[in-house]
Design a protein around this motif. Structure first.
Motif, mmCIF file in Angstrom:
data_model
loop_
_atom_site.group_PDB
_atom_site.id
_atom_site.type_symbol
_atom_site.label_atom_id
_atom_site.label_comp_id
_atom_site.label_asym_id
_atom_site.label_seq_id
_atom_site.Cartn_x
_atom_site.Cartn_y
_atom_site.Cartn_z
ATOM 1 N N THR A 1 0.869 -1.171 0.000
ATOM 2 C CA THR A 1 0.000 0.000 0.000
ATOM 3 C C THR A 1 0.906 1.220 0.000
ATOM 4 O O THR A 1 1.760 1.361 0.881
ATOM 5 N N LEU A 2 0.761 2.060 -0.979
ATOM 6 C CA LEU A 2 1.647 3.212 -1.095
ATOM 7 C C LEU A 2 1.398 4.196 0.034
ATOM 8 O O LEU A 2 0.257 4.533 0.344
ATOM 9 N N SER A 3 2.472 4.652 0.624
ATOM 10 C CA SER A 3 2.397 5.630 1.691
ATOM 11 C C SER A 3 2.766 7.004 1.147
ATOM 12 O O SER A 3 3.036 7.165 -0.057
ATOM 13 N N CYS A 4 2.779 8.019 1.996
ATOM 14 C CA CYS A 4 3.004 9.389 1.551
ATOM 15 C C CYS A 4 4.299 9.502 0.752
ATOM 16 O O CYS A 4 5.293 8.862 1.060
ATOM 17 N N LYS A 5 4.253 10.247 -0.307
ATOM 18 C CA LYS A 5 5.361 10.569 -1.204
ATOM 19 C C LYS A 5 5.685 9.457 -2.208
ATOM 20 O O LYS A 5 6.305 9.697 -3.247
ATOM 21 N N GLU A 6 5.241 8.211 -1.976
ATOM 22 C CA GLU A 6 5.727 7.082 -2.764
ATOM 23 C C GLU A 6 5.139 7.026 -4.170
ATOM 24 O O GLU A 6 5.849 6.710 -5.127
ATOM 25 N N GLY A 7 3.856 7.290 -4.325
ATOM 26 C CA GLY A 7 3.285 7.285 -5.663
ATOM 27 C C GLY A 7 3.926 8.347 -6.535
ATOM 28 O O GLY A 7 4.228 8.115 -7.714
ATOM 29 N N LEU A 8 4.157 9.522 -5.940
ATOM 30 C CA LEU A 8 4.822 10.604 -6.668
ATOM 31 C C LEU A 8 6.243 10.210 -7.053
ATOM 32 O O LEU A 8 6.669 10.422 -8.196
ATOM 33 N N ALA A 9 6.980 9.614 -6.128
ATOM 34 C CA ALA A 9 8.364 9.236 -6.399
ATOM 35 C C ALA A 9 8.452 8.204 -7.519
ATOM 36 O O ALA A 9 9.392 8.226 -8.324
ATOM 37 N N LEU A 10 7.476 7.311 -7.599
ATOM 38 C CA LEU A 10 7.486 6.267 -8.624
ATOM 39 C C LEU A 10 7.153 6.796 -10.008
ATOM 40 O O LEU A 10 7.446 6.136 -11.014
ATOM 41 N N THR A 11 6.522 7.953 -10.075
ATOM 42 C CA THR A 11 6.126 8.498 -11.376
ATOM 43 C C THR A 11 6.852 9.812 -11.671
ATOM 44 O O THR A 11 6.372 10.638 -12.448
ATOM 45 N N ASN A 12 7.994 9.994 -11.070
ATOM 46 C CA ASN A 12 8.687 11.266 -11.161
ATOM 47 C C ASN A 12 10.137 11.047 -11.596
ATOM 48 O O ASN A 12 10.625 9.931 -11.641
ATOM 49 N N GLY A 13 10.811 12.111 -11.926
ATOM 50 C CA GLY A 13 12.230 12.022 -12.232
ATOM 51 C C GLY A 13 12.502 11.622 -13.669
ATOM 52 O O GLY A 13 11.611 11.508 -14.503
ATOM 53 N N SER A 14 13.773 11.381 -13.928
ATOM 54 C CA SER A 14 14.217 11.067 -15.292
ATOM 55 C C SER A 14 14.473 9.578 -15.482
ATOM 56 O O SER A 14 15.298 9.179 -16.302
ATOM 57 N N SER A 15 13.776 8.741 -14.719
ATOM 58 C CA SER A 15 14.054 7.299 -14.735
ATOM 59 C C SER A 15 13.965 6.688 -16.121
ATOM 60 O O SER A 15 14.901 6.035 -16.596
ATOM 61 N N SER A 16 12.838 6.878 -16.795
ATOM 62 C CA SER A 16 12.675 6.242 -18.105
ATOM 63 C C SER A 16 13.586 6.878 -19.135
ATOM 64 O O SER A 16 14.159 6.190 -19.997
ATOM 65 N N VAL A 17 13.748 8.195 -19.066
ATOM 66 C CA VAL A 17 14.607 8.905 -20.009
ATOM 67 C C VAL A 17 16.046 8.399 -19.903
ATOM 68 O O VAL A 17 16.688 8.055 -20.904
ATOM 69 N N THR A 18 16.553 8.357 -18.676
ATOM 70 C CA THR A 18 17.947 7.946 -18.469
ATOM 71 C C THR A 18 18.133 6.469 -18.751
ATOM 72 O O THR A 18 19.149 6.062 -19.330
ATOM 73 N N ALA A 19 17.166 5.654 -18.362
ATOM 74 C CA ALA A 19 17.277 4.209 -18.574
ATOM 75 C C ALA A 19 17.442 3.876 -20.049
ATOM 76 O O ALA A 19 18.326 3.103 -20.441
#
Length: 519
Positions: free
Chosen positions: A194-212
């Protein structure tokens, strides 16, 4: 020929520990492509746990933090109660999972998952360790989320599809079977979170897919660039090239080290070639596709080096928003734009151009090999032309691939369409840049496979004269699976076979085992 040992190939790496040391390109590809296992160092775990304790403290203090106690995007003005923190995180994952089309390749999804672990494990994202352990378990146990690849302007949507699986929703592959997310987890003995505070945002944020995708592209491009030197040397031999064009004295006058090193590499590959020695004075000078190999290949290498510098920096950066900074007075949440992918997007566009130039010169060498007006060999490299078409049509394939590369080389990073009610009024389009660069890296390898296929056939017409010892080894590797063409046959399997030899690094390894690491 005694040489230094070749560099470690990713498929020889079985374990990657995420911790305090930067992750190398080889380690990254080992996990994404070859299934190396991922684990965390004690320092990694300590950083994550400390960061998590800070966000829980901030939540208890009712601090106003983007995406934790506010809405997302232009909804930043909406205050969210602490009682709704978990609902907020679940909602961002569900609402953002809207990319469409065919799913991203398995190695791309794995690369993005690994990138999440690297970025979020830096200790500034406030996610729980158990969430990161679940992502690592998906990697280690072969659970691959279904993530459509079309329709993302930066990241968001494909990563949201991946995050759905973590909460038991969405879809995922387990042992090549596409299943509902919860069932895929159960098959692997895993339990959704169960996602807790900040976690859903962290999983859909940043340059993860771009950099990968950029890391995978960079690795493919390095393999292809080295292969281009090998293929170019083989074509040079077969086309009776004048080796004086690679004289070090000539290249010392041009202030580009990649050019000079490429010329040196070509001389090392061609050393002791009976064919090259016989024809060294055959012409005053050759066509540009032969004598300008050091210049064209060198320029592509220079730009790939620049891309590597930026991609390595991004690979080991923190690209989240907000970031949780630990400080003596209890820490602070800073809102900014570290998620932006422009650095990588620009370099991905440049990689497209660099690889396109390698494809351009390789296609011209292919044409010279099969064109009897230019090669002084039988038409289309077959002994009975007319009845047989020989390698007429593979050159068409190279032309088609090159046309696709040219279209994909239009820069994406200069595009812009505002989103989220113009709160996000500058969009990087780095996802598009990286994705098309990844596609180009594979198309280039197919062009080089066609060049190698035609070059070994052309060398058959020089027998009994010998190629250089290095080229003879490459010739033998290819001929072990792709026999000489005596009459027309189904050529697609031959192209795919040589493509795999490029993709898996077999051709480069044969050469580097003999002459050491190539530039």
């Amino acid at each position: 020929m005694k040489t230094a040992s070749a560099p470690t190939h990713p498929k020889d790496i079985n374990q990657v520990i995420l911790g305090d040391q930067p992750v190398s390109i080889a380690e990254f590809v080992a996990v994404a492509r070859y299934g190396a296992k991922v684990s965390f160092s004690p320092g990694y775990c300590d950083r994550v746990n400390h960061s998590r304790s800070l966000i829980e403290k901030f939540l208890n203090e009712n601090r106003i933090i983007y995406g934790v106690t506010t809405g997302f995007g232009s909804n930043v003005t909406e205050i969210i109660s602490t009682e709704d923190a978990e609902v907020l995180q679940r909602n961002i994952v569900r609402s953002h999972a809207v990319s469409v089309g065919d799913p991203l390749e398995k190695e791309v999804v794995r690369a993005i998952q690994l990138m999440m672990l690297i970025h979020l494990g830096r200790g500034y994202s406030a996610v729980r360790l158990e969430l990161l352990e679940l992502i690592a378990s998906l990697l280690n146990q072969g659970v691959t989320p279904f993530a459509p690849g079309d329709g993302s302007v930066g990241y968001l949507a494909p990563e949201a599809h991946m995050a759905l699986v973590l909460i038991g929703e969405g879809r995922a592959w387990h042992k090549e079977e596409l299943l509902p997310g919860r069932e895929a987890l159960e098959r692997a003995g895993l339990t959704p979170v169960t996602l807790s505070c900040k976690e859903g945002l962290a999983l859909t944020n940043g340059s993860s897919s771009v950099t990968a995708m950029a890391v995978l592209t960079l690795f493919n491009a390095i393999q292809a660039t080295k292969t281009a030197d090998i293929a170019g040397a083989m074509s040079f031999e077969a086309l009776k090239g004048t080796i004086h064009a690679f004289d070090p004295r000539l290249h010392a006058l041009k202030q580009h080290e990649e050019q000079a090193k490429t010329a040196q590499t070509l001389l090392r590959i061609l050393k002791d070639s009976e064919i090259a020695e016989t024809y060294k004075n055959y012409r005053v000078q050759d066509a540009l596709s032969l004598r300008c190999i050091p210049q064209v290949h060198g320029a592509s290498k220079r730009n790939l080096k620049d891309a590597a510098y930026t991609i390595n920096n991004e690979l080991n950066s923190v690209s989240d928003n907000p970031v949780i900074i630990p400080e003596e007075d209890g820490g602070i949440a800073l809102m900014g734009g570290n998620f932006d992918g422009t650095y990588v997007g620009i370099q991905a566009d440049i990689m497209c151009i660099a690889m396109g130039n390698l494809g351009k010169i390789a296609e011209r060498r292919i044409d010279r090999l099969v064109n009897f007006h230019l090669s002084e060999m039988p038409s289309y490299l077959v002994r009975n032309p007319g009845l047989n078409n020989g390698y007429m049509i593979p050159q068409y394939t190279a032309v088609g691939l090159l046309g696709e590369i040219r279209i994909l080389s239009h820069p994406a990073s200069v595009e812009n369409v505002p989103t989220s009610a113009s709160q996000e009024d500058v969009v990087s389009f780095a996802y598009t840049a990286s994705r098309k660069a990844y596609q180009i890296s594979k198309k280039l390898s197919y062009i080089l496979a066609i060049e190698l296929m035609t070059a070994v056939q052309a060398l058959d017409f020089h027998r009994p004269m010998k190629s250089s010892p290095v080229i003879e080894q490459v010739y033998n590797l290819i001929r072990a699976q792709v026999p000489t063409v005596e009459e027309d046959r189904f050529f697609y399997p031959d192209i795919v076979t040589i493509y795999q030899q490029i993709h898996e690094g077999d051709i480069v390894k044969v050469v580097e085992d003999m002459i050491g690491e190539m530039e």
